[in-house]
Scaffold this motif. Sequence first.
Motif, PDB file in Angstrom:
ATOM      1  N   ASN A 164       0.868  -1.187   0.000  1.00 45.31           N
ATOM      2  CA  ASN A 164       0.000   0.000   0.000  1.00 45.31           C
ATOM      3  C   ASN A 164       0.900   1.230   0.000  1.00 45.31           C
ATOM      4  OD1 ASN A 164      -2.300   1.569   0.126  1.00 45.31           O
ATOM      5  ND2 ASN A 164      -2.486   1.414   2.345  1.00 45.31           N
ATOM      6  N   PHE A 165       1.256   1.720  -1.189  1.00 39.12           N
ATOM      7  CA  PHE A 165       2.294   2.735  -1.335  1.00 39.12           C
ATOM      8  C   PHE A 165       1.742   4.143  -1.085  1.00 39.12           C
ATOM      9  CE2 PHE A 165       6.041   4.692  -3.343  1.00 39.12           C
ATOM     10  CZ  PHE A 165       7.036   3.827  -2.894  1.00 39.12           C
ATOM     11  N   THR A 166       1.357   4.382   0.173  1.00 33.41           N
ATOM     12  CA  THR A 166       0.840   5.691   0.564  1.00 33.41           C
ATOM     13  C   THR A 166       1.935   6.491   1.265  1.00 33.41           C
ATOM     14  OG1 THR A 166       0.123   4.901   2.725  1.00 33.41           O
ATOM     15  CG2 THR A 166      -1.457   4.714   0.905  1.00 33.41           C
ATOM     16  N   ALA A 167       1.679   7.766   1.477  1.00 28.56           N
ATOM     17  CA  ALA A 167       2.643   8.613   2.183  1.00 28.56           C
ATOM     18  C   ALA A 167       2.907   8.078   3.590  1.00 28.56           C
ATOM     19  CB  ALA A 167       2.123  10.044   2.248  1.00 28.56           C
ATOM     20  N   GLU A 169       2.565   4.926   4.739  1.00 27.71           N
ATOM     21  CA  GLU A 169       3.295   3.652   4.722  1.00 27.71           C
ATOM     22  C   GLU A 169       4.756   3.823   4.310  1.00 27.71           C
ATOM     23  OE1 GLU A 169       2.339   0.679   5.840  1.00 27.71           O
ATOM     24  OE2 GLU A 169       0.550   1.725   6.526  1.00 27.71           O
ATOM     25  N   THR A 170       5.011   4.693   3.337  1.00 31.23           N
ATOM     26  CA  THR A 170       6.402   4.893   2.907  1.00 31.23           C
ATOM     27  C   THR A 170       7.207   5.604   3.988  1.00 31.23           C
ATOM     28  OG1 THR A 170       5.761   6.930   1.738  1.00 31.23           O
ATOM     29  CG2 THR A 170       5.854   4.893   0.449  1.00 31.23           C
ATOM     30  N   GLU A 171       6.576   6.529   4.700  1.00 30.28           N
ATOM     31  CA  GLU A 171       7.279   7.198   5.792  1.00 30.28           C
ATOM     32  C   GLU A 171       7.596   6.204   6.910  1.00 30.28           C
ATOM     33  OE1 GLU A 171       6.972  11.124   8.717  1.00 30.28           O
ATOM     34  OE2 GLU A 171       5.246  10.546   7.491  1.00 30.28           O
ATOM     35  N   ASN A 172       6.632   5.348   7.226  1.00 34.23           N
ATOM     36  CA  ASN A 172       6.874   4.333   8.258  1.00 34.23           C
ATOM     37  C   ASN A 172       8.004   3.394   7.857  1.00 34.23           C
ATOM     38  OD1 ASN A 172       4.841   5.328   9.882  1.00 34.23           O
ATOM     39  ND2 ASN A 172       3.284   3.893   9.143  1.00 34.23           N
ATOM     40  N   THR A 173       8.046   3.036   6.594  1.00 36.58           N
ATOM     41  CA  THR A 173       9.106   2.154   6.084  1.00 36.58           C
ATOM     42  C   THR A 173      10.460   2.845   6.151  1.00 36.58           C
ATOM     43  OG1 THR A 173       7.542   1.050   4.597  1.00 36.58           O
ATOM     44  CG2 THR A 173       9.897   0.833   4.078  1.00 36.58           C
ATOM     45  N   PHE A 174      10.495   4.106   5.772  1.00 38.79           N
ATOM     46  CA  PHE A 174      11.730   4.887   5.824  1.00 38.79           C
ATOM     47  C   PHE A 174      12.283   4.913   7.249  1.00 38.79           C
ATOM     48  CE2 PHE A 174      14.070   8.835   6.399  1.00 38.79           C
ATOM     49  CZ  PHE A 174      14.847   8.935   5.248  1.00 38.79           C
ATOM     50  N   LYS A 175      11.417   5.206   8.211  1.00 32.91           N
ATOM     51  CA  LYS A 175      11.838   5.285   9.608  1.00 32.91           C
ATOM     52  C   LYS A 175      12.275   3.920  10.137  1.00 32.91           C
ATOM     53  CE  LYS A 175       8.969   9.291  10.801  1.00 32.91           C
ATOM     54  NZ  LYS A 175       7.798   9.778  11.564  1.00 32.91           N
ATOM     55  N   ALA A 176      11.540   2.882   9.742  1.00 36.46           N
ATOM     56  CA  ALA A 176      11.872   1.532  10.207  1.00 36.46           C
ATOM     57  C   ALA A 176      13.228   1.087   9.656  1.00 36.46           C
ATOM     58  CB  ALA A 176      10.780   0.546   9.772  1.00 36.46           C
ATOM     59  N   GLU A 207       4.701  12.483   0.453  1.00 36.75           N
ATOM     60  CA  GLU A 207       3.560  12.754  -0.423  1.00 36.75           C
ATOM     61  C   GLU A 207       3.997  12.721  -1.881  1.00 36.75           C
ATOM     62  OE1 GLU A 207       0.847  15.900   0.535  1.00 36.75           O
ATOM     63  OE2 GLU A 207       1.278  15.745   2.671  1.00 36.75           O
ATOM     64  N   MET A 208       5.223  13.168  -2.140  1.00 36.49           N
ATOM     65  CA  MET A 208       5.758  13.062  -3.501  1.00 36.49           C
ATOM     66  C   MET A 208       5.880  11.597  -3.908  1.00 36.49           C
ATOM     67  SD  MET A 208       8.706  15.897  -4.238  1.00 36.49           S
ATOM     68  CE  MET A 208       9.849  15.250  -3.020  1.00 36.49           C
ATOM     69  N   MET A 209       6.341  10.767  -2.983  1.00 39.13           N
ATOM     70  CA  MET A 209       6.520   9.350  -3.290  1.00 39.13           C
ATOM     71  C   MET A 209       5.184   8.685  -3.606  1.00 39.13           C
ATOM     72  SD  MET A 209       9.386   8.463  -0.425  1.00 39.13           S
ATOM     73  CE  MET A 209       9.290   6.695  -0.669  1.00 39.13           C
ATOM     74  N   GLU A 210       4.164   9.074  -2.876  1.00 38.52           N
ATOM     75  CA  GLU A 210       2.834   8.528  -3.164  1.00 38.52           C
ATOM     76  C   GLU A 210       2.394   8.949  -4.567  1.00 38.52           C
ATOM     77  OE1 GLU A 210      -1.773   8.774  -1.520  1.00 38.52           O
ATOM     78  OE2 GLU A 210      -0.118   9.126  -0.125  1.00 38.52           O
ATOM     79  N   LEU A 211       2.692  10.180  -4.931  1.00 42.21           N
ATOM     80  CA  LEU A 211       2.357  10.670  -6.265  1.00 42.21           C
ATOM     81  C   LEU A 211       3.139   9.912  -7.338  1.00 42.21           C
ATOM     82  CD1 LEU A 211       0.837  12.745  -8.010  1.00 42.21           C
ATOM     83  CD2 LEU A 211       2.750  14.312  -7.657  1.00 42.21           C
TER      84      LEU A 211
END
Length: 230
Positions: A164-167, A169-176, A207-211
């Motif tokens: 689920n490539f949302t802002a 989820e990607t932020e959580n992945t980045f931090k993890a 948000e850019m990544m989600e876009l």
Amino acid sequence: CKHIYKSLKEKGFFPEAFVNMLALLGWNAGNNQEIYSMEELIKMFSFERVNKAGAKFDPEKTKWFNQQYLKKKTDKELAELVKPIVEEKLKQAHISNLPSQIFLETFCRLVKEKAHFVNEFWDLGSFLFIAPTTYDVEVLKKRLNEQSLAFVKQVREDLNSVSNFTAVETENTFKATAEKLGIGTGQVMQLFRVALTGVGGGPVLFEMMELFGKTETIARLDKAIAAFKN
């Protein structure tokens, strides 16, 4: 007057913003309000409140007025205004795939806070449409090292597993990923941004990544990793 109007329009001024500014050059309503609709100006204007002193034109204040009116417009309205600019720029870059309406509206939402005029949107966020071919040298000098490159490689793998490539989820992945590698997010955030956009600043990263979506994000990271190794 027609020549002045044409010149102002070409520079990107909204007519209503310029009228608002002109009205306040020599008149005030006796309050701290600065943004008025035409209806309000007509209703509230009186010669008794016209200043006797000479008015001083402030170019920066004029840009501020235009910015306020720009912010009042919806993303859909801004997308219609910016669409011909984007299409012409992509044509010049020999890119035939044009962005969707949703993409354009999101683009406008992401960049409008830093713009005074619609014709500034492209310079503020052209990297949202065209992947970078060069990367900010100063950021690379400051942030690129063995540890940060390892992070970019690892976060690329972890992001590729996100369904689920949302802002969020990607932020959580980045931090993890940062926590897993024992590195502070502040040490790699700007380098990661440069990997995706080529520049060290810009709109909200996730948000850019989600876009972009997963496919484009991973493609940009692969390209950056190859460039960073050289």
